[in-house]
Each structure stands twice: as structure tokens, then as C-alpha cells.
Design an enzyme around this catalytic site. Structure first.
Site, mmCIF file in Angstrom:
data_model
loop_
_atom_site.group_PDB
_atom_site.id
_atom_site.type_symbol
_atom_site.label_atom_id
_atom_site.label_comp_id
_atom_site.label_asym_id
_atom_site.label_seq_id
_atom_site.Cartn_x
_atom_site.Cartn_y
_atom_site.Cartn_z
ATOM 1 N N SER A 64 0.850 -1.193 0.000
ATOM 2 C CA SER A 64 0.000 0.000 0.000
ATOM 3 C C SER A 64 0.881 1.237 0.000
ATOM 4 O O SER A 64 1.983 1.228 0.565
ATOM 5 C CB SER A 64 -0.888 0.030 1.245
ATOM 6 O OG SER A 64 -1.555 1.278 1.345
ATOM 7 N N TYR A 107 -1.819 -0.321 10.238
ATOM 8 C CA TYR A 107 -2.001 -0.681 8.815
ATOM 9 C C TYR A 107 -0.708 -0.418 8.050
ATOM 10 O O TYR A 107 -0.239 -1.281 7.287
ATOM 11 C CB TYR A 107 -3.163 0.127 8.225
ATOM 12 C CG TYR A 107 -3.423 -0.187 6.759
ATOM 13 C CD1 TYR A 107 -4.033 -1.384 6.377
ATOM 14 C CD2 TYR A 107 -3.069 0.715 5.760
ATOM 15 C CE1 TYR A 107 -4.267 -1.678 5.040
ATOM 16 C CE2 TYR A 107 -3.301 0.433 4.421
ATOM 17 C CZ TYR A 107 -3.903 -0.760 4.068
ATOM 18 O OH TYR A 107 -4.131 -1.044 2.730
HETATM 19 P P1 NDP Z 1 -12.071 -5.228 0.418
HETATM 20 O O1 NDP Z 1 -12.430 -5.050 1.853
HETATM 21 O O2 NDP Z 1 -13.067 -4.923 -0.643
HETATM 22 O O3 NDP Z 1 -11.545 -6.698 0.178
HETATM 23 C C1 NDP Z 1 -10.792 -7.390 1.097
HETATM 24 C C2 NDP Z 1 -11.212 -8.846 1.050
HETATM 25 O O4 NDP Z 1 -10.399 -9.570 1.982
HETATM 26 C C3 NDP Z 1 -12.671 -9.049 1.467
HETATM 27 O O5 NDP Z 1 -13.299 -9.986 0.612
HETATM 28 C C4 NDP Z 1 -12.517 -9.582 2.882
HETATM 29 O O6 NDP Z 1 -13.569 -10.416 3.285
HETATM 30 C C5 NDP Z 1 -11.245 -10.387 2.751
HETATM 31 N N1 NDP Z 1 -10.661 -10.670 4.050
HETATM 32 C C6 NDP Z 1 -10.504 -9.826 5.110
HETATM 33 N N2 NDP Z 1 -9.971 -10.481 6.137
HETATM 34 C C7 NDP Z 1 -9.772 -11.759 5.745
HETATM 35 C C8 NDP Z 1 -9.262 -12.916 6.370
HETATM 36 N N3 NDP Z 1 -8.851 -12.916 7.645
HETATM 37 N N4 NDP Z 1 -9.198 -14.068 5.658
HETATM 38 C C9 NDP Z 1 -9.638 -14.101 4.390
HETATM 39 N N5 NDP Z 1 -10.151 -13.053 3.737
HETATM 40 C C10 NDP Z 1 -10.218 -11.888 4.412
HETATM 41 O O7 NDP Z 1 -10.746 -4.365 0.205
HETATM 42 P P2 NDP Z 1 -9.947 -3.911 -1.097
HETATM 43 O O8 NDP Z 1 -10.374 -4.682 -2.285
HETATM 44 O O9 NDP Z 1 -9.967 -2.450 -1.124
HETATM 45 O O10 NDP Z 1 -8.471 -4.356 -0.653
HETATM 46 C C11 NDP Z 1 -7.763 -5.467 -1.203
HETATM 47 C C12 NDP Z 1 -6.310 -5.347 -0.796
HETATM 48 O O11 NDP Z 1 -5.749 -4.153 -1.345
HETATM 49 C C13 NDP Z 1 -6.085 -5.270 0.714
HETATM 50 O O12 NDP Z 1 -4.922 -6.005 1.056
HETATM 51 C C14 NDP Z 1 -5.855 -3.777 0.945
HETATM 52 O O13 NDP Z 1 -5.106 -3.522 2.096
HETATM 53 C C15 NDP Z 1 -5.111 -3.412 -0.330
HETATM 54 N N6 NDP Z 1 -5.176 -1.993 -0.626
HETATM 55 C C16 NDP Z 1 -6.376 -1.369 -0.887
HETATM 56 C C17 NDP Z 1 -6.409 -0.011 -1.152
HETATM 57 C C18 NDP Z 1 -7.680 0.718 -1.451
HETATM 58 O O14 NDP Z 1 -7.605 1.959 -1.594
HETATM 59 N N7 NDP Z 1 -8.806 0.077 -1.576
HETATM 60 C C19 NDP Z 1 -5.167 0.782 -1.152
HETATM 61 C C20 NDP Z 1 -3.978 0.039 -0.868
HETATM 62 C C21 NDP Z 1 -3.995 -1.301 -0.615
HETATM 63 P P3 NDP Z 1 -14.761 -9.786 4.223
HETATM 64 O O15 NDP Z 1 -15.455 -8.820 3.336
HETATM 65 O O16 NDP Z 1 -15.573 -10.997 4.598
HETATM 66 O O17 NDP Z 1 -14.068 -9.136 5.395
#
Ligand code: NDP
Length: 253
Positions: free
Chosen positions: A144, A159
């Protein structure tokens, strides 16, 4: 697809955190399948114990990335369904903005457990299969911009630390696994329009943020998926240990 083989033709991929249809994971899965991959999608949102049937190029498997046993079980199911693993994308993650003066230890630990230990858990479980892959195996991890600039927006110090850990972990993997034929790289997204960010800034702050980004807008999940496709495919065959910024110029360094 238009009849051309696709950049991931014949590759068997794991994508974690792909259940949320508005998330980056779902965009990765869609693009990977369009480019010829078969994909096991691992997410805590899928029911535990469901059969791993492949349909339309994918199977959905329950996995809590923060739990070792859950990762090992999901990877075993994925290997059986796909016949092996060539690509691993560690995308599952959580975010919280809690500032240090309000940050309790259990919240700090949970952030590290999901984002950093989760990346280790799935990588460690998938590694034997990746090492066995004859198809230029690749690991892509989600860092990130928060790790590079010190949080400050929707991500607090926990984070930022978890994602900084993911970036360092990836660089070390690149060194250790390069001689054994596995590449490891990171993407560092800026502000991407998903449930993590949408509606979280308030209108004034959002406009101010966009004005400060050279491309004047937030990114889409599909734009992050495109960078991940590059790192997962043989297009990046001589790149390992790199961090690809996908941030519209928000953080230039
Ligand atoms: P979302 O919350 O839309 O997606 C994250 C997914 O991870 C969800 O489906 C969530 O499931 C799942 N998840 C969370 N915890 C667990 C766990 N313990 N085991 C398995 N699955 C899990 O987020 P984004 O799509 O925005 O983010 C995706 C990645 O990109 C992340 O790593 C985030 O940190 C990174 N990122 C995102 C940015 C942004 O601006 N959006 C910027 C920089 C990095 P559930 O919904 O059930 O919790």
C-alpha cells in the site's frame, strides 16, 4: 477473450480476499480468468466445508488467512481442484484508521495477523506447490502507499506497519526464492474505489485529495488488477523484488 491464448493461459492461480464483488480481489479474479487462468478464490466469506468444484474457471474456498490450519486446508483443496499452483496473489486485507493514542494492543495485533501473518500463512502453505510448478511461478503481494508515506489517511500506524512488513517480506522472498525459480513482487495501490475507501473521506476531503493527485482521481480495482496481471504473468519474467506503484502519481518517490 478474443481467441488469443491469454497472458495466463494454462496457469493455476490462488487469489485471497476475492469474495467482495466490489473489491480489488474480484477484479483480479475476473481479469485472470479472462486471460486464461483457472483460479481458486480464498476468502473468509465463503462457507466452511463447501466442496471445491471448479465452475467457469474458478472455485471458491473458505479461508481465514490469519489462521494457519485454515490456510493449509484451503491450499490442499485448491491444489486438488486446480492440479497445482503457478501464481499466488495475497490480496486479503483489512484497514483501520485508529490513531496511535487510541490504538489498543489487540487491534494492532489483529492488523498484523491478517495483513502480514496472513500473507506468510498462505505463502508458506502454497510454497511446495509453487516450487513444483513448471510454469514460471510468481507471487504477487498487496502492499500500500500507506507503507511508503506513513499512513495518514484511512490507514493508521498498524495498517502502515503491516503493509511495510508485506513489502519487506516480499523483497526477502524474491532473494530466497529467485534461485529456486519463483519470482515475488508487490503492488502498492494508492486510493482505490472499493468498500475500503468509498464514502469514507466526506465530500470536501475527497475533492481536496483528488486535486492533490496528478491524475486527479482515485483508481479503480481493475487498474490495480492490470498491474497484478503484469507481475503474475511472464511479461515480467525478469522482475523480482519490485514494488509497482498504482497511485495516479499520489506518491512519487
Ligand atoms: P475489500 O475489503 O473490498 O476486500 C478485502 C477482502 O479480503 C474481502 O473480501 C474480505 O472479506 C477479505 N478478508 C478480510 N480479512 C480476511 C481474512 N482474515 N481471511 C480471508 N479473507 C479476508 O478491500 P480492497 O479490495 O480495497 O483491498 C484489497 C487489498 O488491497 C487489501 O490487502 C488492501 O489492504 C489493499 N489496498 C487497498 C487499497 C484501497 O484503496 N482500496 C489501497 C492500498 C492497498 P470480508 O469482506 O468478509 O471481510
Amino acid at each position: 477473450m478474443d481467441g488469443t491464448p491469454g497472458l495466463l493461459a494454462g496457469k493455476r492461480a490462488i487469489v485471497t480476499g476475492g469474495a467482495n464483488p466490489r473489491g480489488i480481489g474480484a477484479a483480479i479474479v475476473e481479469l485472470f480468468i479472462a486471460q486464461g487462468a483457472t483460479v481458486a478464490v480464498l476468502d473468509q466469506a465463503y462457507p466452511e466445508g463447501a466442496a471445491a468444484a471448479l465452475a467457469a474457471g474458478r472455485c471458491n474456498l473458505h479461508c481465514d488467512v490469519s489462521r494457519t490450519a485454515s490456510c493449509e486446508a484451503a491450499i490442499e483443496q485448491a491444489k486438488a481442484a486446480l492440479g497445482g499452483i503457478d501464481v499466488l496473489v495475497n490480496n486479503a486485507g483489512i484497514v483501520a484508521a485508529t490513531r496511535i493514542w487510541d490504538l489498543p494492543e489487540d487491534e494492532f495485533r489483529r492488523m498484523i495477523e491478517v495483513n502480514l501473518t496472513g500473507t506468510y500463512n498462505v505463502t508458506h502453505a502454497a510454497l511446495p506447490a509453487l516450487l513444483d510448478s513448471p510454469r514460471q511461478p510468481a507471487i504477487v503481494n498487496l502492499g500500500s502507499t500507506a507503507a511508503l508515506r506513513g499512513g495518514g489517511l484511512l490507514g493508521g500506524s498498524h495498517y502502515a506497519a503491516s503493509k511495510g512488513g508485506v513489502i519487506s517480506f516480499t523483497k526477502a522472498l524474491a532473494r530466497e526464492l529467485g534461485p529456486r525459480g519463483v519470482r515475488a513482487n508487490c503492488v502498492a495501490p494508492g486510493i482505490i474505489e472499493t468498500d475500503m475507501t468509498l464514502g469514507k473521506f466526506g465530500e470536501n476531503w475527497e475533492q481536496e485529495l483528488k486535486q492533490g493527485i496528478p491524475l486527479q482521481r482515485f483508481g479503480s480495482p481493475a487498474e490495480v488488477a492490470q498491474a497484478i496481471l503484469f507481475l503474475a504473468s511472464d511479461l515480467s519474467s525478469y522482475s523480482t523484488g519490485i514494488v509497482v506503484d498504482v497511485n495516479g502519481g499520489f506518491h512519487i518517490h
